[in-house]
Each structure stands twice: as C-alpha cells, then as structure tokens.
Design an enzyme around this catalytic site. Structure first.
Site, PDB file in Angstrom:
ATOM      1  N   ASP A  43       0.830  -1.207   0.000  1.00  0.00           N
ATOM      2  CA  ASP A  43       0.000   0.000   0.000  1.00  0.00           C
ATOM      3  C   ASP A  43       0.862   1.254   0.000  1.00  0.00           C
ATOM      4  O   ASP A  43       0.351   2.372  -0.092  1.00  0.00           O
ATOM      5  CB  ASP A  43      -1.001   0.002   1.150  1.00  0.00           C
ATOM      6  CG  ASP A  43      -0.365  -0.124   2.526  1.00  0.00           C
ATOM      7  OD1 ASP A  43       0.883  -0.141   2.617  1.00  0.00           O
ATOM      8  OD2 ASP A  43      -1.117  -0.204   3.530  1.00  0.00           O
ATOM      9  N   SER A  44       2.178   1.074   0.040  1.00  0.00           N
ATOM     10  CA  SER A  44       3.107   2.180  -0.189  1.00  0.00           C
ATOM     11  C   SER A  44       2.910   2.787  -1.570  1.00  0.00           C
ATOM     12  O   SER A  44       3.400   3.892  -1.841  1.00  0.00           O
ATOM     13  CB  SER A  44       4.553   1.698  -0.041  1.00  0.00           C
ATOM     14  OG  SER A  44       4.782   0.522  -0.794  1.00  0.00           O
ATOM     15  N   ASP A  82      -0.791  -6.245  -0.096  1.00  0.00           N
ATOM     16  CA  ASP A  82      -1.239  -5.623   1.147  1.00  0.00           C
ATOM     17  C   ASP A  82      -2.754  -5.491   1.188  1.00  0.00           C
ATOM     18  O   ASP A  82      -3.386  -5.141   0.188  1.00  0.00           O
ATOM     19  CB  ASP A  82      -0.648  -4.214   1.272  1.00  0.00           C
ATOM     20  CG  ASP A  82       0.654  -4.186   2.041  1.00  0.00           C
ATOM     21  OD1 ASP A  82       0.935  -5.148   2.773  1.00  0.00           O
ATOM     22  OD2 ASP A  82       1.400  -3.197   1.908  1.00  0.00           O
ATOM     23  N   LYS A 112      -1.056  -9.571   2.910  1.00  0.00           N
ATOM     24  CA  LYS A 112      -0.328  -9.114   4.081  1.00  0.00           C
ATOM     25  C   LYS A 112      -1.195  -8.136   4.857  1.00  0.00           C
ATOM     26  O   LYS A 112      -1.833  -7.268   4.261  1.00  0.00           O
ATOM     27  CB  LYS A 112       0.992  -8.442   3.698  1.00  0.00           C
ATOM     28  CG  LYS A 112       1.799  -7.928   4.911  1.00  0.00           C
ATOM     29  CD  LYS A 112       3.182  -7.469   4.529  1.00  0.00           C
ATOM     30  CE  LYS A 112       3.194  -6.137   3.850  1.00  0.00           C
ATOM     31  NZ  LYS A 112       2.744  -5.021   4.733  1.00  0.00           N
ATOM     32  N   GLU A 181       9.387  -4.262  10.554  1.00  0.00           N
ATOM     33  CA  GLU A 181       9.781  -2.950  10.024  1.00  0.00           C
ATOM     34  C   GLU A 181      10.235  -2.025  11.141  1.00  0.00           C
ATOM     35  O   GLU A 181       9.541  -1.847  12.143  1.00  0.00           O
ATOM     36  CB  GLU A 181       8.622  -2.304   9.252  1.00  0.00           C
ATOM     37  CG  GLU A 181       8.982  -0.958   8.663  1.00  0.00           C
ATOM     38  CD  GLU A 181       7.937  -0.397   7.714  1.00  0.00           C
ATOM     39  OE1 GLU A 181       8.144   0.720   7.204  1.00  0.00           O
ATOM     40  OE2 GLU A 181       6.916  -1.073   7.473  1.00  0.00           O
TER      41      GLU A 181
END
Length: 276
Positions: A43-44, A82, A112, A181
């Site tokens: 989703d970045s 995502d 994810k 992360e």
C-alpha cells in the site's frame, strides 16, 4: 522454480529471501527475471505511485488494480498483496470478502496485514479459507497516527516483549511469514530465532530471514531523504532525469526524430503528387 508460501517457509535457515515492492507489469517482469523471491504489492503505492502523503488513502480497488498488473508480470516470484487500511479492521467476514477479491481479481497468491495478536482472528479465518497470510509488525504505517509518526518500534523492554508476543501469536494463528519494520536489529534477531516462520526485515538488521525494500527508494527515484535503512543500489532516478532532459533538448532543437527514426515511401514523389 516457482516461489510459493511452501518454499518461503522451507527457506528459513537455508537461504536468505529477497522481496521488493512492485506496482506495475513492466517492473514486476524485470524483478521476476532476476530471481527476486517475492513481489510485494504494498500500500506504499499510495505514496510512491499515487502521490498521497501516507498509505491511508489507498483503496481496495487501488490494490486490486495494481496487484493484477504485477501478477501478469510475475511467472516465478510469489505475489503478496497488502490489505489496505480499513479492509480488515472492521470484522472477520469483511476481511474474508476483501482478501478474497485480492486473490480472485488481483491474482495475489498471499495477502499481508498489519498488526499483532489483536488481528489473529482475521488471520485464522483467512488461513481456514486457504488464503495465505504474511504478518507485519514493528512500524505499521497504517497506524502512523496512533504511533505518533514513523518511529522505530520495540525500543523498551515492554515494547520488545509485546513484539515478541505478537510474533508468536501470528505464527500460532497460521501466518506463513512476517515482516519486521523499523525494529532494533538485536530484537529482530531474537524474534527470528524464536519463531519457525521466516522474518522479512525492512530496517530490522541483517539477521532476519530475508529483506524487503521499496524499489523507488533502492534505485534513487525519490528526491526526498530516504530512511536510514535504505541502501541505494542504483542511480536510476538520476539516469531518468538525464534522459528526460536530453529528450526535451533534442525535440526542441529538431534533432529528434532523425532520418533513422522515420518511415519512407517507396515512390515518394509520385505519391505526393497525387495528393490534393
């Protein structure tokens, strides 16, 4: 060999896993050809592809659209997608419906989702529905407001214990892998030793079972200051800017297109004479 959730789990302790973000067919195809184990449709994309300030504006339709493009470019890499903000937080049935669309329409091979023990009911339900799940702990960008910004997580004893407990809970719930992360390297190493599923680090040190980076970061496409954990593996952004500038100069000066870029008529004069 085709990468699957099975080969992912089998790689733990045997070989390091490679994962990169991908959002389109052409880039996915290049990564796939170079043997990258997994492509993460993150989703970045809200930030690096759509220009949003964060990931929170990304919709399920956005993810389906980009994931389907990536899946068409990946023949051997595992495609992980995502689940965007509010696509799994509301209820288990809604989580199943939304993940099902990512699998069916987006052609994802796994999904994810961010968060720990609180979301284990969703993870268990997805696994029961034969939808593989990758977890995500540490800095979880969808929780940026609750976390007070993009900060390293697990720095205190209590916070470190919470991350370890959440990792164990996700493993128990059936997740096949786990992204860590912005976690201190020593803590990420401990978590990686404690659980039987592979950990994929991003800003979590060298002892994770694999690594992931946003491809625009690792190739220098972003003008903004990159996070500390990013290594630039190429100056692609610089090369692209130089090429765009050269194109603009040649078009404006009339040197492009040149003769070798043009098509000709077999009997040019005769054809042109017949035009009116």
């Amino acid at each position: 060999m085709k990468n699957t959730v099975i080969t992912f789990r089998q790689a733990k302790g045997r070989e390091k896993l490679t994962m990169l973000t991908a959002y389109d067919y052409s880039t996915a195809r290049l990564m796939d050809q170079e043997g990258i184990n997994a492509l993460l449709v993150g989703d970045s994309l809200g930030m690096v592809m759509l220009g949003h300030p964060d990931t929170l504006s990304v919709t399920l339709e956005d993810m389906i659209h980009h994931c389907a493009a990536v899946a068409r470019g990946a023949s051997s890499a595992l495609v992980v997608c995502d689940m965007p903000f509010m696509s799994y937080q509301v209820s288990v049935p809604e989580t199943l419906r939304n993940a099902g669309r990512l699998i069916r329409e987006g052609r994802a091979q796994a999904v994810k989702l961010e968060g720990g023990a609180h979301f284990c009911p969703q993870v268990r339900a997805l696994v029961r529905a034969s939808i593989p799940v990758m977890g995500h702990l540490g800095l979880t960008p969808q929780s940026v407001h609750a976390l007070g910004g993009y900060k390293v997580q697990g720095k205190s004893a209590a916070a470190a214990q919470k991350l370890l407990d959440d990792a164990r809970a996700l493993e128990d719930a059936g997740a096949f892998s786990l992204v860590l992360e912005c976690v201190p390297a020593a803590l990420a190493a401990r978590i990686s030793r404690e659980i039987s599923i592979p950990t994929i680090g991003i800003g979590a040190g060298p002892d994770c079972d694999g690594q992931v980076l946003v491809w625009q970061d690792m190739l220098g496409l972003c003008d903004t200051l990159a996070p500390k954990f990013v290594k630039r593996f190429g100056a692609v952004g610089q090369a692209m800017r130089a090429a765009f500038a050269a194109y603009a100069r040649e078009v404006k000066s009339g040197t492009f297109p040149a003769q070798e870029h043009c098509y000709s008529l077999e009997d040019e004069a005769a054809v042109l004479e017949k035009l009116y």
